[in-house]
Design an enzyme around this catalytic site. Structure first.
Site, PDB file in Angstrom:
ATOM      1  CE  LYS A 125      -3.776  -2.311   2.397  1.00  0.00           C
ATOM      2  NZ  LYS A 125      -4.517  -2.566   3.620  1.00  0.00           N
TER       3      LYS A 125
ATOM      4  CD  GLN B 174      -3.263  -4.385   6.573  1.00  0.00           C
ATOM      5  OE1 GLN B 174      -3.235  -3.367   5.894  1.00  0.00           O
ATOM      6  NE2 GLN B 174      -3.838  -5.496   6.137  1.00  0.00           N
TER       7      GLN B 174
ATOM      8  CG  ASP C 104      -9.537   0.060   4.917  1.00  0.00           C
ATOM      9  OD1 ASP C 104      -9.287  -0.035   3.701  1.00  0.00           O
ATOM     10  OD2 ASP C 104      -8.811  -0.424   5.798  1.00  0.00           O
TER      11      ASP C 104
END
Ligand code: NAD
Length: 298
Positions: free
Chosen positions: A52, A96, A119
């Site tokens: 990422k 994460q 997200d």
């Protein structure tokens, strides 16, 4: 024989737009910023976060990774989130997952400012998606799945039956909301579903997100169906490959690809789309923070 969907190629289409729109924002003196909090050293998470960060830099973003020991307290993570929520150079912020067992995932995720929640997991963003509202963030994997589905079937899925295997907040449920919004007759199957093969046989569009290696067999699939395989599973490799392990999806590719109309490979299908959508969401966050019209990215 099914057409194999090239996720890398489709992801590049999105990334090309992200890069050029990033350059346009930078002409106005603004650089998009993405911050990722990584707790512990789970090998898969370390790889995902590195990828990422690399992609964010390649798009022209300012990229920051905050690495915390897996013994970190929940309060320390919350303090990091508070600081990043207030940091004007950071437009997108994600933690994460999975987190270590002593941390409550929902408490952490819900502390992220919704306007930075790239997200799409805060209640505000999930609620907007579920109720058809605009202006939030769609979770990246479901957004990538829908890009592939639109590429094959167009925007309107009227008359098509879609089945999703898996009901997670990050993949299954938001994908169902998107398929429903596109007029597909949508079913979510999961570990308690009775006669999964029979449910899957009805699917014109199958999204497999169970995390069970090669569980879905070719004989379960409707001829000509579109198969989107989200699963990423590491399994032992065959002896002559020279490798110890390999990646496999949730669908048995060799048998399914004979029956299906279109199928995504693992790797090289949904994975690259997920990361491209994260970049698109982050650029959207930066445009919104600048008070500018958000360009069409996907
Ligand atoms: P999860 O573990 O949170 O959810 C799995 C879901 O599958 C559950 O709802 C469960 O009910 C269902 N399930 C499990 N076993 C089943 C069975 N035997 N039959 C029917 N349903 C079953 O997983 P998740 O986070 O949604 O991820 C699913 C898979 O997708 C994993 O392999 C994960 O690594 C992968 N993933 C890939 C990407 C990507 O970018 N390609 C992104 C996210 C997740």
């Amino acid at each position: 024989m099914a057409k194999i969907i090239d996720g890398k190629y489709l992801a590049e289409e999105i990334l090309t737009r992200v890069k050029s729109e990033t350059a346009r924002l930078q002409q106005h003196g603004r650089q998009p910023g993405l911050a990722v909090i990584l707790v512990g050293a789970d090998p898969a998470s370390v790889l995902y976060v590195a990828s990422k960060s690399r992609k964010a830099s390649a798009c022209g973003f300012h990229s920051r990774t905050i690495r915390l020991e897996d013994t970190v307290s929940q309060d320390e993570i919350l303090e990091q989130i508070r600081q990043l929520n207030a940091d004007e150079a950071v437009h997108g912020l994600l933690v994460q997952l999975p987190l270590p067992k002593h941390i409550d995932t929902q408490t952490i995720v819900q502390a992220i400012a919704p306007e930075k929640d790239v997200d799409g997991l805060t209640y505000s963003n999930a609620g907007r998606l579920a109720s058809g509202g605009s202006g939030g963030f769609t979770p990246c994997t479901p957004a990538g799945i829908m890009y592939i589905v639109r590429h094959i079937h167009g925007d309107d899925l009227s008359g098509l039956d879609a089945v999703i295997v898996g009901r997670s907040n990050i993949v299954g449920k938001p994908t169902a909301a998107l398929l429903l919004a596109a007029n597909a007759t949508t079913t979510i199957a999961h570990s308690r579903t009775r006669d999964l093969p029979e449910v899957i046989r009805s699917a014109d569009i199958l999204v497999a997100a169970a995390g069970q290696a090669e569980m879905i067999k070719g004989s379960w699939i409707k001829p000509g169906a579109t198969i989107i395989d989200v699963g990423i599973n590491r399994i032992p490799a065959s002896r002559h490959s020279g490798e110890k392990t390999r990646l496999a999806g949730d669908v048995e590719f060799d048998t399914a690809s004979i029956i299906a109309g279109h199928i995504t490979p693992v790797p090289g299908g949904v994975g690259p789309m997920t990361i491209a959508m994260l970049m698109a969401n982050n650029l959207t966050a930066a445009y919104r923070a600048a008070g500018a019209d958000v360009p069409e990215l996907s």
